[in-house]
Scaffold this motif. Structure first.
Motif, PDB file in Angstrom:
ATOM      1  N   GLY A  20       0.577  -0.998  -0.459  1.00  8.24           N
ATOM      2  CA  GLY A  20      -0.283   0.138   0.203  1.00  8.24           C
ATOM      3  C   GLY A  20       0.522   1.331  -0.039  1.00  8.24           C
ATOM      4  O   GLY A  20       0.729   2.005  -0.826  1.00  8.24           O
ATOM      5  N   ARG A  21       1.711   0.892   0.787  1.00 12.43           N
ATOM      6  CA  ARG A  21       2.427   2.406   0.712  1.00 12.43           C
ATOM      7  C   ARG A  21       3.202   2.597  -0.799  1.00 12.43           C
ATOM      8  O   ARG A  21       3.748   4.539  -1.202  1.00 12.43           O
ATOM      9  CB  ARG A  21       3.788   2.353   2.341  1.00 12.43           C
ATOM     10  N   ALA A  22       4.048   2.050  -1.145  1.00  9.33           N
ATOM     11  CA  ALA A  22       4.636   2.136  -1.793  1.00  9.33           C
ATOM     12  C   ALA A  22       3.486   1.607  -3.285  1.00  9.33           C
ATOM     13  O   ALA A  22       4.361   2.813  -4.320  1.00  9.33           O
ATOM     14  CB  ALA A  22       4.565   0.358  -2.807  1.00  9.33           C
ATOM     15  N   ILE A  23       2.465   1.325  -3.392  1.00  7.46           N
ATOM     16  CA  ILE A  23       1.454   2.066  -4.243  1.00  7.46           C
ATOM     17  C   ILE A  23       1.276   3.631  -4.098  1.00  7.46           C
ATOM     18  O   ILE A  23       0.766   5.032  -4.622  1.00  7.46           O
ATOM     19  CB  ILE A  23       0.317   1.643  -3.768  1.00  7.46           C
ATOM     20  N   VAL A  24       0.892   4.299  -2.639  1.00  8.03           N
ATOM     21  CA  VAL A  24       0.941   5.529  -2.727  1.00  8.03           C
ATOM     22  C   VAL A  24       1.933   6.587  -3.348  1.00  8.03           C
ATOM     23  O   VAL A  24       1.246   7.329  -3.616  1.00  8.03           O
ATOM     24  CB  VAL A  24       1.190   5.898  -0.525  1.00  8.03           C
ATOM     25  N   LEU A  25       3.587   6.188  -3.201  1.00 11.96           N
ATOM     26  CA  LEU A  25       4.254   6.821  -3.350  1.00 11.96           C
ATOM     27  C   LEU A  25       4.356   6.718  -4.311  1.00 11.96           C
ATOM     28  O   LEU A  25       4.568   7.932  -5.254  1.00 11.96           O
ATOM     29  CB  LEU A  25       5.937   6.284  -2.890  1.00 11.96           C
ATOM     30  N   ALA A  26       4.509   5.617  -5.825  1.00 15.34           N
ATOM     31  CA  ALA A  26       3.890   5.788  -7.031  1.00 15.34           C
ATOM     32  C   ALA A  26       3.048   6.512  -7.858  1.00 15.34           C
ATOM     33  O   ALA A  26       3.304   7.371  -8.096  1.00 15.34           O
ATOM     34  CB  ALA A  26       3.689   4.389  -7.485  1.00 15.34           C
ATOM     35  N   LEU A  27       2.229   6.540  -6.988  1.00 17.88           N
ATOM     36  CA  LEU A  27       1.003   7.427  -7.547  1.00 17.88           C
ATOM     37  C   LEU A  27       0.941   9.694  -7.052  1.00 17.88           C
ATOM     38  O   LEU A  27       1.183   9.993  -8.448  1.00 17.88           O
ATOM     39  CB  LEU A  27       0.006   7.399  -6.811  1.00 17.88           C
ATOM     40  N   ILE A  28       2.017   9.346  -6.522  1.00 20.61           N
ATOM     41  CA  ILE A  28       2.251  10.592  -5.614  1.00 20.61           C
ATOM     42  C   ILE A  28       3.210  11.474  -6.452  1.00 20.61           C
ATOM     43  O   ILE A  28       3.850  12.022  -7.104  1.00 20.61           O
ATOM     44  CB  ILE A  28       3.442  11.073  -4.416  1.00 20.61           C
ATOM     45  N   GLU A  29       4.669  10.093  -7.214  1.00 24.35           N
ATOM     46  CA  GLU A  29       5.382  10.547  -8.189  1.00 24.35           C
ATOM     47  C   GLU A  29       4.507  10.328  -9.625  1.00 24.35           C
ATOM     48  O   GLU A  29       5.657  10.769 -10.617  1.00 24.35           O
ATOM     49  CB  GLU A  29       6.187   9.042  -7.982  1.00 24.35           C
ATOM     50  N   GLN A  30       3.604  10.280  -9.593  1.00 24.04           N
ATOM     51  CA  GLN A  30       2.974  10.786 -11.055  1.00 24.04           C
ATOM     52  C   GLN A  30       2.835  11.781 -11.155  1.00 24.04           C
ATOM     53  O   GLN A  30       1.680  12.011 -12.113  1.00 24.04           O
ATOM     54  CB  GLN A  30       2.374   9.152 -11.284  1.00 24.04           C
ATOM     55  N   GLY A  31       2.240  12.698 -10.096  1.00 25.78           N
ATOM     56  CA  GLY A  31       1.587  13.636 -10.305  1.00 25.78           C
ATOM     57  C   GLY A  31       0.010  13.519  -9.308  1.00 25.78           C
ATOM     58  O   GLY A  31      -0.347  14.429  -9.747  1.00 25.78           O
ATOM     59  N   VAL A  32      -0.542  12.990  -8.925  1.00 25.93           N
ATOM     60  CA  VAL A  32      -1.702  12.225  -8.559  1.00 25.93           C
ATOM     61  C   VAL A  32      -1.887  12.550  -6.834  1.00 25.93           C
ATOM     62  O   VAL A  32      -1.094  12.004  -6.264  1.00 25.93           O
ATOM     63  CB  VAL A  32      -2.089  10.814  -8.403  1.00 25.93           C
ATOM     64  N   SER A  33      -2.814  13.272  -6.535  1.00 21.27           N
ATOM     65  CA  SER A  33      -3.017  13.425  -5.223  1.00 21.27           C
ATOM     66  C   SER A  33      -4.003  12.408  -4.612  1.00 21.27           C
ATOM     67  O   SER A  33      -4.870  11.386  -5.280  1.00 21.27           O
ATOM     68  CB  SER A  33      -4.116  14.657  -5.586  1.00 21.27           C
ATOM     69  N   VAL A  34      -2.950  12.492  -3.647  1.00 22.23           N
ATOM     70  CA  VAL A  34      -3.530  10.926  -2.501  1.00 22.23           C
ATOM     71  C   VAL A  34      -4.315  10.983  -1.755  1.00 22.23           C
ATOM     72  O   VAL A  34      -3.854  11.471  -0.428  1.00 22.23           O
ATOM     73  CB  VAL A  34      -2.160   9.999  -2.526  1.00 22.23           C
ATOM     74  N   ASP A 222       3.766  -0.466  -9.520  1.00 23.54           N
ATOM     75  CA  ASP A 222       3.975  -0.008 -11.156  1.00 23.54           C
ATOM     76  C   ASP A 222       2.108  -0.770 -11.877  1.00 23.54           C
ATOM     77  O   ASP A 222       2.200  -0.418 -13.173  1.00 23.54           O
ATOM     78  CB  ASP A 222       5.403  -0.715 -12.010  1.00 23.54           C
ATOM     79  N   VAL A 223       1.887  -2.126 -11.491  1.00 21.41           N
ATOM     80  CA  VAL A 223       0.748  -2.535 -11.937  1.00 21.41           C
ATOM     81  C   VAL A 223       0.009  -2.158 -12.033  1.00 21.41           C
ATOM     82  O   VAL A 223      -0.935  -1.925 -12.757  1.00 21.41           O
ATOM     83  CB  VAL A 223       0.607  -4.358 -11.993  1.00 21.41           C
ATOM     84  N   VAL A 224      -0.137  -1.413 -10.874  1.00 20.58           N
ATOM     85  CA  VAL A 224      -1.129  -0.450 -10.363  1.00 20.58           C
ATOM     86  C   VAL A 224      -1.497   0.876 -11.319  1.00 20.58           C
ATOM     87  O   VAL A 224      -2.717   0.968 -11.817  1.00 20.58           O
ATOM     88  CB  VAL A 224      -1.137  -0.302  -9.081  1.00 20.58           C
ATOM     89  N   LEU A 225      -0.628   1.720 -11.109  1.00 19.90           N
ATOM     90  CA  LEU A 225      -0.314   2.636 -12.440  1.00 19.90           C
ATOM     91  C   LEU A 225      -0.593   2.118 -13.725  1.00 19.90           C
ATOM     92  O   LEU A 225      -1.853   2.985 -14.390  1.00 19.90           O
ATOM     93  CB  LEU A 225       1.232   2.803 -11.923  1.00 19.90           C
TER      94      LEU A 225
END
Length: 246
Positions: A20-34, A222-225
């Motif tokens: 879950g933490r990895a997903i949050v940080l990956a989304l943030i890196e993509q410019g997503v509000s989380v 990465d797959v979530v993205l």
């Protein structure tokens, strides 16, 4: 890799540690509000908020029990109020314990199934009035849903139920431009959960995979993205195995 998600809003349950933490940080890196949630305050949840603040990310970390209808509703309302309609919902929250069926009390069955399966029902149902159109829902489940595992009937049953729920909802919500997919995770290292057999068990699990190693949380993220992005715009009802080839 840029998945063109900048400006989107995602809700991630069970976002404080591990996958879950990895997903949050990956989304943030993509410019997503989380908007991320956790059930109980822990050093991991505190450090996640600190890390997000240090990055000046558009993100909030909330406390919510996904199995509780009221908490699920408040989570989605708060997320919508903060960042607008939800483009991506990642149902990741989960718990596990190990015990034979003969010794398993009903309360433990209810706890695990309540979080892992009922929690997805509660959060997804609460999200329906807050989702953008189009939107992507990603349900995180486990490879044991297909392969089974001893001394974890409650966990395996709940994770198998997520696959059924995913396939049902993709048909129900597709006409509303809501895609629903699932990821079946293999054994992922550095998630905060250790094999009950210790290092020897982890080596044995690694040997079960075609790649000969455990996964890492970022490989699930990465797959979530991908599933969240327009690259997967015609993918729904899919159950993607991200397990190293078990």
């Amino acid at each position: 890799m840029d998945f063109d998600l900048k400006g989107k809003h995602a809700v991630v349950t069970g976002g404080a540690r591990g996958i879950g933490r990895a997903i949050v940080l990956a989304l943030i890196e993509q410019g997503v509000s989380v908007t991320a949630c956790h059930r109980t305050p822990t050093p991991e949840s505190e450090s996640l908020q600190e890390e997000l603040d240090a990055r000046r990310a558009a993100a909030r970390v909330l406390r919510a029990d996904v199995a509780d209808e009221g908490d699920a509703r408040r989570l989605l309302e708060t997320a919508h109020d903060a960042f607008g309609p939800v483009d991506v919902l990642v149902n990741n929250a989960g718990v596990i314990s190990h015990m034979p069926l003969r010794e398993m009390p009903a309360a433990e069955w209810d706890r695990v199934v309540g979080t892992n399966l009922t929690g997805i029902y509660q959060v997804t149902r609460a999200s329906l009035d807050h989702l953008a159109r189009p939107a992507s829902i990603v349900n995180v489940t486990s490879a044991v849903a297909k392969h089974g595992m001893p001394n974890a009937a409650h966990y395996v049953s709940s994770k198998a139920g997520v696959i059924g729920l995913t396939r049902a909802l993709c048909k129900e919500l597709g006409r509303d431009a809501i895609r629903v997919n699932a990821i079946t995770c293999g054994i992922v290292g550095a998630t905060g959960q250790k094999s009950p057999q210790g290092e020897a068990g982890e080596r044995r699990y690694a040997e079960m995979t075609s790649l000969g190693r455990l996964g890492v949380p970022a490989e699930i993220a990465d797959v979530v993205l991908f599933l969240a992005s327009d690259a997967a715009r015609y993918v729904t009802g899919a159950v993607l195995d991200v397990d190293g080839g078990i």
